[in-house]
Design a protein around this motif. Sequence first.
Motif, PDB file in Angstrom:
ATOM      1  N   VAL A  32      39.584  36.470  53.379  1.00 36.26           N
ATOM      2  CA  VAL A  32      38.417  36.016  52.607  1.00 36.26           C
ATOM      3  C   VAL A  32      38.614  34.569  52.176  1.00 36.26           C
ATOM      4  O   VAL A  32      37.722  33.733  52.340  1.00 36.26           O
ATOM      5  CB  VAL A  32      38.164  36.937  51.392  1.00 36.26           C
ATOM      6  N   ALA A  33      39.788  34.251  51.636  1.00 29.70           N
ATOM      7  CA  ALA A  33      40.049  32.889  51.183  1.00 29.70           C
ATOM      8  C   ALA A  33      39.969  31.903  52.344  1.00 29.70           C
ATOM      9  O   ALA A  33      39.311  30.865  52.239  1.00 29.70           O
ATOM     10  CB  ALA A  33      41.418  32.816  50.503  1.00 29.70           C
ATOM     11  N   ALA A  34      40.600  32.229  53.465  1.00 30.85           N
ATOM     12  CA  ALA A  34      40.601  31.318  54.616  1.00 30.85           C
ATOM     13  C   ALA A  34      39.195  31.130  55.180  1.00 30.85           C
ATOM     14  O   ALA A  34      38.792  30.008  55.504  1.00 30.85           O
ATOM     15  CB  ALA A  34      41.542  31.844  55.686  1.00 30.85           C
ATOM     16  N   ALA A  35      38.442  32.205  55.298  1.00 32.00           N
ATOM     17  CA  ALA A  35      37.101  32.129  55.881  1.00 32.00           C
ATOM     18  C   ALA A  35      36.155  31.281  55.051  1.00 32.00           C
ATOM     19  O   ALA A  35      35.207  30.703  55.577  1.00 32.00           O
ATOM     20  CB  ALA A  35      36.524  33.537  56.056  1.00 32.00           C
ATOM     21  N   HIS A  36      36.407  31.191  53.754  1.00 36.48           N
ATOM     22  CA  HIS A  36      35.510  30.464  52.862  1.00 36.48           C
ATOM     23  C   HIS A  36      36.148  29.198  52.305  1.00 36.48           C
ATOM     24  O   HIS A  36      35.614  28.594  51.374  1.00 36.48           O
ATOM     25  CB  HIS A  36      35.040  31.386  51.734  1.00 36.48           C
ATOM     26  N   LYS A  37      37.292  28.828  52.870  1.00 38.48           N
ATOM     27  CA  LYS A  37      38.015  27.635  52.424  1.00 38.48           C
ATOM     28  C   LYS A  37      38.229  27.655  50.914  1.00 38.48           C
ATOM     29  O   LYS A  37      38.064  26.653  50.224  1.00 38.48           O
ATOM     30  CB  LYS A  37      37.301  26.367  52.875  1.00 38.48           C
ATOM     31  N   ALA A  38      38.571  28.836  50.425  1.00 42.69           N
ATOM     32  CA  ALA A  38      38.837  29.030  49.005  1.00 42.69           C
ATOM     33  C   ALA A  38      40.345  29.034  48.786  1.00 42.69           C
ATOM     34  O   ALA A  38      41.117  29.400  49.674  1.00 42.69           O
ATOM     35  CB  ALA A  38      38.231  30.353  48.526  1.00 42.69           C
ATOM     36  N   ASP A  39      40.774  28.624  47.624  1.00 37.07           N
ATOM     37  CA  ASP A  39      42.179  28.652  47.253  1.00 37.07           C
ATOM     38  C   ASP A  39      42.562  30.092  46.910  1.00 37.07           C
ATOM     39  O   ASP A  39      41.916  30.728  46.080  1.00 37.07           O
ATOM     40  CB  ASP A  39      42.397  27.723  46.060  1.00 37.07           C
ATOM     41  N   LEU A  40      43.607  30.600  47.558  1.00 37.73           N
ATOM     42  CA  LEU A  40      44.022  31.988  47.346  1.00 37.73           C
ATOM     43  C   LEU A  40      44.417  32.244  45.893  1.00 37.73           C
ATOM     44  O   LEU A  40      44.066  33.276  45.319  1.00 37.73           O
ATOM     45  CB  LEU A  40      45.176  32.341  48.286  1.00 37.73           C
ATOM     46  N   GLY A  41      45.106  31.293  45.275  1.00 41.26           N
ATOM     47  CA  GLY A  41      45.494  31.452  43.873  1.00 41.26           C
ATOM     48  C   GLY A  41      44.296  31.532  42.947  1.00 41.26           C
ATOM     49  O   GLY A  41      44.273  32.326  42.009  1.00 41.26           O
ATOM     50  N   VAL A  42      43.277  30.728  43.223  1.00 40.22           N
ATOM     51  CA  VAL A  42      42.053  30.756  42.412  1.00 40.22           C
ATOM     52  C   VAL A  42      41.312  32.073  42.648  1.00 40.22           C
ATOM     53  O   VAL A  42      40.772  32.658  41.708  1.00 40.22           O
ATOM     54  CB  VAL A  42      41.155  29.543  42.721  1.00 40.22           C
ATOM     55  N   LEU A  43      41.316  32.559  43.889  1.00 38.23           N
ATOM     56  CA  LEU A  43      40.688  33.862  44.179  1.00 38.23           C
ATOM     57  C   LEU A  43      41.312  34.953  43.328  1.00 38.23           C
ATOM     58  O   LEU A  43      40.614  35.735  42.688  1.00 38.23           O
ATOM     59  CB  LEU A  43      40.825  34.194  45.666  1.00 38.23           C
ATOM     60  N   TYR A  44      42.649  34.991  43.288  1.00 36.16           N
ATOM     61  CA  TYR A  44      43.337  35.985  42.449  1.00 36.16           C
ATOM     62  C   TYR A  44      43.044  35.752  40.965  1.00 36.16           C
ATOM     63  O   TYR A  44      42.814  36.700  40.219  1.00 36.16           O
ATOM     64  CB  TYR A  44      44.848  35.937  42.680  1.00 36.16           C
ATOM     65  N   HIS A  45      43.056  34.500  40.529  1.00 35.54           N
ATOM     66  CA  HIS A  45      42.807  34.186  39.118  1.00 35.54           C
ATOM     67  C   HIS A  45      41.410  34.631  38.691  1.00 35.54           C
ATOM     68  O   HIS A  45      41.234  35.167  37.599  1.00 35.54           O
ATOM     69  CB  HIS A  45      42.974  32.679  38.884  1.00 35.54           C
ATOM     70  N   ASN A  46      40.426  34.402  39.548  1.00 35.77           N
ATOM     71  CA  ASN A  46      39.045  34.730  39.215  1.00 35.77           C
ATOM     72  C   ASN A  46      38.715  36.202  39.385  1.00 35.77           C
ATOM     73  O   ASN A  46      37.635  36.642  38.997  1.00 35.77           O
ATOM     74  CB  ASN A  46      38.085  33.897  40.062  1.00 35.77           C
ATOM     75  N   ASN A  47      39.628  36.951  39.995  1.00 35.85           N
ATOM     76  CA  ASN A  47      39.408  38.383  40.240  1.00 35.85           C
ATOM     77  C   ASN A  47      40.622  39.161  39.771  1.00 35.85           C
ATOM     78  O   ASN A  47      41.396  39.694  40.577  1.00 35.85           O
ATOM     79  CB  ASN A  47      39.139  38.612  41.732  1.00 35.85           C
ATOM     80  N   PRO A  48      40.828  39.234  38.459  1.00 39.78           N
ATOM     81  CA  PRO A  48      42.050  39.856  37.918  1.00 39.78           C
ATOM     82  C   PRO A  48      42.181  41.344  38.234  1.00 39.78           C
ATOM     83  O   PRO A  48      43.250  41.913  38.050  1.00 39.78           O
ATOM     84  CB  PRO A  48      41.946  39.603  36.417  1.00 39.78           C
ATOM     85  N   GLN A  49      41.138  41.954  38.758  1.00 37.64           N
ATOM     86  CA  GLN A  49      41.231  43.351  39.143  1.00 37.64           C
ATOM     87  C   GLN A  49      42.068  43.526  40.413  1.00 37.64           C
ATOM     88  O   GLN A  49      42.538  44.617  40.714  1.00 37.64           O
ATOM     89  CB  GLN A  49      39.825  43.958  39.346  1.00 37.64           C
ATOM     90  N   LEU A  50      42.275  42.443  41.167  1.00 40.77           N
ATOM     91  CA  LEU A  50      43.058  42.513  42.402  1.00 40.77           C
ATOM     92  C   LEU A  50      44.541  42.492  42.075  1.00 40.77           C
ATOM     93  O   LEU A  50      45.008  41.660  41.305  1.00 40.77           O
ATOM     94  CB  LEU A  50      42.721  41.334  43.320  1.00 40.77           C
ATOM     95  N   ASN A  51      45.289  43.406  42.699  1.00 46.10           N
ATOM     96  CA  ASN A  51      46.730  43.406  42.480  1.00 46.10           C
ATOM     97  C   ASN A  51      47.404  42.425  43.430  1.00 46.10           C
ATOM     98  O   ASN A  51      46.767  41.850  44.312  1.00 46.10           O
ATOM     99  CB  ASN A  51      47.311  44.813  42.590  1.00 46.10           C
ATOM    100  N   ALA A  52      48.693  42.215  43.261  1.00 50.12           N
ATOM    101  CA  ALA A  52      49.425  41.207  44.031  1.00 50.12           C
ATOM    102  C   ALA A  52      49.416  41.478  45.534  1.00 50.12           C
ATOM    103  O   ALA A  52      49.480  40.553  46.330  1.00 50.12           O
ATOM    104  CB  ALA A  52      50.861  41.116  43.525  1.00 50.12           C
ATOM    105  N   LYS A  53      49.334  42.738  45.929  1.00 50.79           N
ATOM    106  CA  LYS A  53      49.280  43.088  47.352  1.00 50.79           C
ATOM    107  C   LYS A  53      47.868  43.021  47.914  1.00 50.79           C
ATOM    108  O   LYS A  53      47.677  43.114  49.114  1.00 50.79           O
ATOM    109  CB  LYS A  53      49.830  44.496  47.570  1.00 50.79           C
ATOM    110  N   CYS A  54      46.893  42.908  47.033  1.00 47.07           N
ATOM    111  CA  CYS A  54      45.474  42.883  47.414  1.00 47.07           C
ATOM    112  C   CYS A  54      45.093  44.146  48.190  1.00 47.07           C
ATOM    113  O   CYS A  54      44.238  44.124  49.057  1.00 47.07           O
ATOM    114  CB  CYS A  54      45.143  41.628  48.224  1.00 47.07           C
ATOM    115  N   ASP A  55      45.735  45.252  47.870  1.00 44.75           N
ATOM    116  CA  ASP A  55      45.401  46.506  48.547  1.00 44.75           C
ATOM    117  C   ASP A  55      44.402  47.341  47.745  1.00 44.75           C
ATOM    118  O   ASP A  55      44.141  48.491  48.071  1.00 44.75           O
ATOM    119  CB  ASP A  55      46.652  47.311  48.883  1.00 44.75           C
ATOM    120  N   ASN A  56      43.830  46.707  46.721  1.00 43.90           N
ATOM    121  CA  ASN A  56      42.800  47.389  45.939  1.00 43.90           C
ATOM    122  C   ASN A  56      41.483  46.606  45.942  1.00 43.90           C
ATOM    123  O   ASN A  56      40.714  46.661  45.000  1.00 43.90           O
ATOM    124  CB  ASN A  56      43.281  47.646  44.510  1.00 43.90           C
ATOM    125  N   MET A  57      41.223  45.891  47.032  1.00 46.59           N
ATOM    126  CA  MET A  57      39.948  45.200  47.225  1.00 46.59           C
ATOM    127  C   MET A  57      39.077  46.146  48.045  1.00 46.59           C
ATOM    128  O   MET A  57      39.449  46.515  49.161  1.00 46.59           O
ATOM    129  CB  MET A  57      40.166  43.877  47.977  1.00 46.59           C
TER     130      MET A  57
END
Length: 67
Positions: free
Chosen positions: A30-55
């Motif tokens: 998702v981050a790569a496809a939208h040229k978004a910063d992965l760290g900001v994606l995690y910061h803005n979506n605190p419901q996501l865990n570190a493995k991102c297996d709950n998206m």
Amino acid sequence: MPGQVLCLGTPGADCNDTYVVEPNDTCEKVAAAHKADLGVLYHNNPQLNAKCDNMYIGEVCLLGLSA
């Protein structure tokens, strides 16, 4: 209130660009496809865990696009 939009990032900077999760998405894809910063994606979506297996399919994520 129901239907209210909440901004978890920086108003006017991070909260205007959203993405609805599709099958086989990962945080990295998702981050790569939208040229978004992965760290900001995690910061803005605190419901996501570190493995991102709950998206989940249909979930709306705040992207926080990079400059």
